[in-house]
Enzyme design. Structure first.
Site, PDB file in Angstrom:
ATOM      1  CE1 TYR A 434     -29.880 -68.839 -39.444  1.00 27.13           C
ATOM      2  CE2 TYR A 434     -29.661 -67.177 -37.745  1.00 27.13           C
ATOM      3  CZ  TYR A 434     -29.102 -68.158 -38.539  1.00 27.13           C
ATOM      4  OH  TYR A 434     -27.766 -68.433 -38.417  1.00 27.13           O
ATOM      5  CD  GLU A 435     -32.335 -65.818 -45.449  1.00 20.91           C
ATOM      6  OE1 GLU A 435     -31.925 -64.955 -44.647  1.00 20.91           O
ATOM      7  OE2 GLU A 435     -32.864 -65.528 -46.540  1.00 20.91           O
ATOM      8  N   GLY A 436     -36.338 -67.821 -43.267  1.00 19.76           N
ATOM      9  CA  GLY A 436     -37.476 -68.629 -43.708  1.00 19.76           C
ATOM     10  C   GLY A 436     -37.496 -69.925 -42.933  1.00 19.76           C
TER      11      GLY A 436
END
Lengths: 590, 590
Positions: A434-436
């Site tokens: 997550y978060e890229g």
């Protein structure tokens, strides 16, 4: 049964001996004397060890349950959340104008590490709120700030970030959620968002959703995207809660880990939303918070590894199995503890040298964010923007690997869920995604950050290393740290040069090596950290400080230098093989 | 929802073009013509895809449940087990004297791969039975064989292996389970065993436990250990089932993965046991089956990775996200499929080149076991014994890493249990731990196998590589395969030389590098396999065979050579740093 002990001594050493925070010319840093930071960290450590850690296994076992539109968090979470709020921990680095304590970000980072180590899933409720707080603080109108921020600083209201949709994650240009303008200036938001952490739960009076959506007239792709505030309960003019908004949780996902955090499908059905920041500039608004958000995830990488390390170390000292090949140690017992065995020691040193190096890297980056935000230092902003994808990608990759290694020390017992170490592995895994996702971090690094401002920031990074080496090479004791750092830095520069020479002709040649580049940059950053730590350790030894502690630092740093930094040559070799081996097969030939 | 397609073409290519099985002078190999192996593999593939794979997620979700002393396997398992028995798949390489089909082990290996890819947890029920079958077949009396083997070949009765106790796994010398001799020649077995796979379940009429226990008079440590047959139901003289024996399941463990297999605590309370093999030679009896058992686990490493790879490849081809940086490919769609992106391609090529290389390594090793067992070839026995810890340790490590990479391609969707890819990660993890944790494999390799018979077998391994290079270097097309293989082999030899030069003075210097040595050996073995595959591919191309298939092999092999083999230099650098960095800290300084 797992345990957690806050690494207070290491944090104090980093803050004061390595980073020398109280002497830095950054607003707010003058107050960070050793006594003050020790008091803050000690209290946070108590909350982490005594309240949050015992709930970690509970959260994993019970998960979050959706019943009649309400999400029930695991038993004990609400009381712990109240304790966190009561202690003022959610307000630590928030703006005093809205009830915050105004401490530097580096302090919030240190405190955050302990909370994540103790209970990653739990800490996400306040972590996401902090992200939403930052977005409103940066982009909100005075009225929006007054309406939402005080309640979010206290975590009476929590926050969420709504980006992903079923068919698009990384490629937000495909977004379908719509925002229709209303005559009163508000918008009606309609669409489905997925993977919304803390999207619905029973610990807050209200939930403030920040939602990316397409408003008319913005054009195709990401250009048409705007950011909206969509409260679960509308807020009346007097600040009291009004009607329920048209947003509802559709599902709580069954995940591999972080079961204690409710990952929700959120359905927006003509929900009332308020534009946050400029129309059609939603992506830009998201990007301004990206450094902190990604640092927070990079922190999760090593913070979970720290918890896993502590529990594997305890096991390695207690579990009796086999004999030291050079002679029995525990002669009165039936066998020696695992820690006598060289391969167990290798495993533990991998973990220890990573976690301590990553902590230094993260604190250093946090202090650069302070320097950028509080002092308006553009060079610091440029450097930290370059390094953030490395910090996020490398630290979550290695953090996961180290959690796996910690589990390995437990043998078969590590595979049994009751013992708790498998949870570290399952929880740590999400931080790579997550978060890229980490491949996207590598793409951001090589495809964007390397060439930002004409390559100024990566040149500054190389100059920083070169300067550090030059400044310290007269001290012969530093040689075991400086020589490997120099070699690693040379490899990284050669890789960057290869990209520059090939990318114009074939961008795939750079992108095929992006992941390797991110990884070798990570090793080099940790190498730089260990060299800085060594310098501080030698200074401390010269000053008669705690020799056992400082000598352990020096030995751990030497381990990282000789056992991890040789990886940069391998990554360079891979990078220099170019795009052809990677792209040789057509998609059909797989 | 996951799917599985049997890699029939690749298996046939390996068996006939690379290993040329039907031309080998090993009893039974003459029958392995291409038509016959194709027919067998195709049928096994159907069972795997149609019956076992759909139950993989069911097994993960439902797990095994203990109720009133009975373990209920997941819904559908019993019917699938019956189908497997009915097809004769459990008898494939078993002795025809006891109802087996007598096929070579290499065929059982190929078939086993498919079953493991489709449903690892399920296949363990027959896998464990096969291990127990082998033990009785090798060490049992004529009467024991007649009593147990026919029922075990058919899997009407299943088998288990009982080694581990709560306080001892690797260090079996600490064992507490006791065997008291009875006047009728039997023994009373008392003690607790843990981690017993398939220890209790509802798919067989009887369960034959093989139990390590200490009988009086054997002395301290592992010397006193003997191996016993302890049937769940005693067997009457006429072969019918008699009284329930004094063995009961105490608990079914909650594990991180392989939920479909019942991992049991087994309590032996004066259970009747029959000595298998010689008294006090139980450890030796276990060791004779170790090559096959460890090959089976190394196979799990890449077989689960194969399943994960297939499902990540499908996703990479379907999921539309972003655009090819060199120009849009799917111009009519809103975005290009993931597979256009170089870093996704890098990820897929890592997986593909590992899985296919590991399959070759495993088939090759299986054929050497045939050569050893069927032809009594001691050189083959020595070589395979050297390589088995590499095959087990390296392939399960990389298999797990590749499952993680496969999951990464799915992004956030890979973390959601419903989608099934996370199961591959959780299942693959155990293979690094059981049947000797991978650190123990490394210890076996460096501490024992390197010096076996005066180092004869490792010298033979180096000579084999050297010979292959010499034999093929005249073909210029082979250079991209031979040069990296030569470099890797040189690194491995340098590491072995370092061990030899230091181990006498300080055994820790060798042991501190044991894990790196295992890993670099693994890369070198896969490098050798890719060179062999390249040779076969060029021969095929010369003969006008399927060019697309063969060119894909050549490209995949080149990828492995340039992107993976450079790792050996890194491992050598680590090894040559010796024991000091690893052992520098005292246990108290951690």
């Amino acid at each position: 049964m797992t345990t957690y002990t806050a690494p207070l001594k290491d944090m104090q050493f980093l803050l004061h001996d390595v980073l020398a925070v109280s002497g830095r010319d950054i607003p707010g840093y003058g107050d960070l004397d050793a006594g003050f930071t020790a008091a803050v960290l000690e209290e946070a450590g108590k909350l982490a060890s005594d309240v949050l850690e015992p709930l970690n296994a509970v959260g994993d076992r019970e998960g979050c349950v959706l019943e009649n539109g309400v999400v029930r968090t695991p038993k004990g979470f609400k009381a712990a959340f109240d304790a966190m709020k009561a202690g003022g921990w959610t307000a630590l680095d928030c703006d005093p104008d809205y009830g915050g304590q105004g401490l530097p970000y580096v302090m919030a980072t240190a405190v955050g590490e302990m909370f994540v180590s103790a209970n990653m899933a739990f800490n996400m409720y306040q972590g996401l709120t902090h992200g939403a707080y930052s977005a409103i603080h940066t982009h909100g109108s005075a009225e929006q700030k007054a309406t939402y921020l005080p309640k979010m600083v206290s975590c009476d209201w929590t926050g969420t970030m709504n980006l992903t949709e079923p068919h698009c994650g990384t490629d937000l240009g495909l977004m379908r959620t719509k925002a229709e303008p209303q005559t009163d200036g508000s918008y009606k938001i309609t669409g489905t968002k997925i993977f919304i952490s803390a999207g619905e739960h029973d610990m807050a009076e209200n939930i403030i959703h920040l939602v990316l959506a397409k408003a008319p007239g913005g054009g195709e792709g990401t250009k048409g995207i705007s950011l909206f505030i969509v409260p679960k309960f509308l807020v009346n003019a007097d600040g009291s809660l009004g009607a329920r908004n048209g947003v509802a949780v559709g599902k709580v996902e069954e995940k591999m880990g972080i079961h204690g955090n409710a990952t929700c499908v959120m359905n927006y059905d003509g929900a009332t939303g308020y534009l946050l920041g400029d129309l059609h500039k939603g992506m830009r608004a998201m990007f301004t918070m990206m450094n902190e958000a990604r640092l927070g995830v990079g922190l999760q990488g090593y913070a979970v590894a720290e918890a896993a390390y502590q529990n594997s170390l305890g096991y390695a000292k207690d579990r009796l199995q086999g004999r030291d090949v050079t002679g029995a140690q525990n002669t009165k017992g039936p066998a020696d503890p695992l820690i006598v065995h060289p391969d167990i020691r290798r495993n533990l040193m991998d973990q220890k040298s990573f976690v301590e190096g990553a902590r230094a890297f993260t604190f250093w980056a946090a202090s650069m964010i302070d320097q950028s935000v509080r002092s308006g230092d553009e060079a610091a902003e440029g450097l930290v923007s370059l390094l953030i994808p490395v910090l996020k990608g490398f630290q979550t990759d290695r953090g996961f690997e180290m959690a796996v290694q910690a589990q390995q020390i437990w043998g078969g017992h590590g595979y049994i869920e009751d013992n708790g170490v498998s949870q570290f592995v399952r929880d740590a895994r999400i931080a790579q995604i997550y978060e890229g996702a980490n491949g996207v971090q590598a793409l951001d690094l090589v495809g964007r950050k390397l060439s930002t401002d004409g390559g100024k920031h990566v040149m500054a990074f190389f100059a920083l290393i070169k300067g550090f080496i030059k400044e310290n090479e007269a001290d012969a004791r530093m040689q075991p740290y400086l020589d490997p750092l120099k070699a690693a830095s040379k490899d990284v520069q050669a890789a960057a040069m290869f990209f520059m020479n090939t990318a114009m002709k074939n961008p795939n040649a750079a992108l095929a090596g992006s992941y390797d580049f991110m990884t070798m940059m990570g090793h080099t950053c940790l190498g730089l950290m260990w060299a800085k730590i060594a310098k501080a350790a030698f200074a401390g030894l010269d000053g008669g400080d705690d020799a056992d502690f400082l000598n352990a630092k020096l030995a751990t740093g030497r381990y990282y230098m000789v056992r991890q930094l040789p990886a940069t040559a391998m990554h360079l070799a891979r990078i220099e093989s170019g795009a052809d081996p990677v792209m040789a097969l057509s998609a059909e030939a797989f």
